[in-house]
Design a protein around this motif. Structure first.
Motif, short mmCIF file in Angstrom:
data_model
loop_
_atom_site.label_atom_id
_atom_site.label_comp_id
_atom_site.label_asym_id
_atom_site.label_seq_id
_atom_site.Cartn_x
_atom_site.Cartn_y
_atom_site.Cartn_z
N UNK A 3 0.36 -1.28 -0.16
CA UNK A 3 0.30 -0.30 -0.26
C UNK A 3 0.98 0.92 -0.08
N UNK A 4 1.98 1.57 0.70
CA UNK A 4 2.70 2.61 0.79
C UNK A 4 3.96 2.92 -1.18
N UNK A 5 3.72 1.70 -1.11
CA UNK A 5 4.48 1.75 -2.36
C UNK A 5 2.83 2.41 -3.78
N UNK A 6 1.85 1.81 -3.38
CA UNK A 6 1.40 2.30 -4.19
C UNK A 6 0.21 4.16 -4.32
N UNK A 7 1.00 3.86 -3.00
CA UNK A 7 0.68 5.69 -2.51
C UNK A 7 1.63 6.53 -2.96
N UNK A 8 3.07 6.06 -2.15
CA UNK A 8 4.45 6.78 -3.30
C UNK A 8 3.40 7.55 -5.22
N UNK A 9 3.71 5.85 -5.61
CA UNK A 9 4.04 5.84 -6.93
C UNK A 9 2.26 6.52 -7.00
N UNK A 10 1.53 6.73 -6.74
CA UNK A 10 0.72 7.90 -6.62
C UNK A 10 0.65 9.29 -6.84
N UNK A 11 1.10 10.08 -5.54
CA UNK A 11 2.02 10.58 -5.20
C UNK A 11 2.66 11.59 -6.41
N UNK A 12 3.41 10.38 -6.60
CA UNK A 12 4.45 10.81 -8.38
C UNK A 12 3.41 10.79 -9.62
N UNK A 13 2.64 10.50 -9.59
CA UNK A 13 1.88 10.44 -10.79
C UNK A 13 0.80 11.67 -10.36
N UNK A 14 0.46 11.87 -9.58
CA UNK A 14 -0.27 13.29 -9.37
C UNK A 14 0.13 14.25 -9.81
N UNK A 15 1.35 14.71 -9.20
CA UNK A 15 2.67 16.01 -8.56
C UNK A 15 2.85 16.14 -10.65
N UNK A 16 3.08 14.90 -11.29
CA UNK A 16 3.55 14.45 -12.68
C UNK A 16 2.66 15.68 -12.95
N UNK A 17 1.33 14.74 -12.95
CA UNK A 17 -0.20 15.32 -13.85
C UNK A 17 -0.26 16.59 -13.65
N UNK A 18 -0.16 17.61 -12.57
CA UNK A 18 0.06 19.11 -12.17
C UNK A 18 1.05 19.80 -12.70
N UNK A 19 2.33 19.17 -13.09
CA UNK A 19 3.20 19.41 -13.58
C UNK A 19 2.25 19.42 -15.19
N UNK A 20 2.43 18.67 -15.50
CA UNK A 20 1.43 18.65 -17.02
C UNK A 20 0.36 19.53 -16.86
N UNK A 21 -0.57 19.86 -16.22
CA UNK A 21 -1.72 20.46 -15.90
C UNK A 21 -1.22 22.19 -16.39
N UNK A 22 0.21 22.56 -15.67
CA UNK A 22 1.03 24.08 -14.76
C UNK A 22 1.71 24.29 -16.44
N UNK A 23 2.01 23.18 -17.17
CA UNK A 23 2.50 23.33 -18.33
C UNK A 23 1.74 23.58 -19.40
N UNK A 24 0.32 22.90 -19.30
CA UNK A 24 -0.68 23.24 -21.02
C UNK A 24 -1.24 24.09 -20.47
N UNK A 25 -1.47 24.70 -19.06
CA UNK A 25 -2.04 26.48 -18.74
C UNK A 25 -0.58 27.25 -19.74
#
Length: 154
Positions: A3-25
């Motif tokens: 579960x910890x690995x999944x949360x860490x992976x999910x956090x990384x995906x969300x950070x990458x998603x936020x970064x992509x959203x900022x770049x898109x804006x």
């Protein structure tokens, strides 16, 4: 995966998603700016064509070259220079004074400086004035000089 690995992976995906959203804006903002600049550029190019048309019309009055040919062949700086020469030439031959813009204004204006032009008859005589006696003496002297030249008869 734990579960910890999944949360860490999910956090990384969300950070990458936020970064992509900022770049898109940022990209959307740049695209909007590019569209504004493009519209402004088109407007300025239209103004440039109008200015080139105006100056080529002015220049064609002096050069007797077609307006379209002038606009195609000469730069804006050259057209402005030619139009300036056309204005100078028009001012030289203008029938108006410095205060009036049209000949009709000069005719209507009582204080117009157009009437300040001198006439040939108004100018003072620069040649020496001869009296009738001196004039006859000069004629005789001229005749005697002419007789001394061979081949001329009076």
């Amino acid at each position: 995966m734990s579960e910890a690995d999944l949360r860490e992976t999910f956090s990384q995906v969300m950070e990458a998603h936020e970064s992509n959203v900022e770049e898109l804006e940022d990209l959307e903002e740049q695209a909007g700016n590019a569209a504004e600049y493009s519209a402004k550029l088109e407007e300025l190019e239209g103004d440039l064509e109008v200015a080139a048309s105006y100056f080529s019309t002015k220049a064609s009055e002096v050069t007797n070259i077609d307006e379209e040919l002038l606009a195609e062949r000469f730069s804006m700086g050259e057209l402005v220079e030619m139009a300036g020469r056309a204005d100078e030439a028009a001012a030289d031959f203008s029938e108006t004074c410095e205060n009036c813009t049209t000949p009709q204004e000069c005719e209507e204006d009582g204080e117009c400086k157009e009437g300040d032009e001198s006439v040939f008859a108004d100018k003072p005589q620069k040649s020496p004035k001869f009296s009738a006696d001196k004039l006859e003496d000069r004629k005789e002297a001229a005749k005697s000089r002419m007789k001394s030249i061979g081949g001329i008869s009076l």
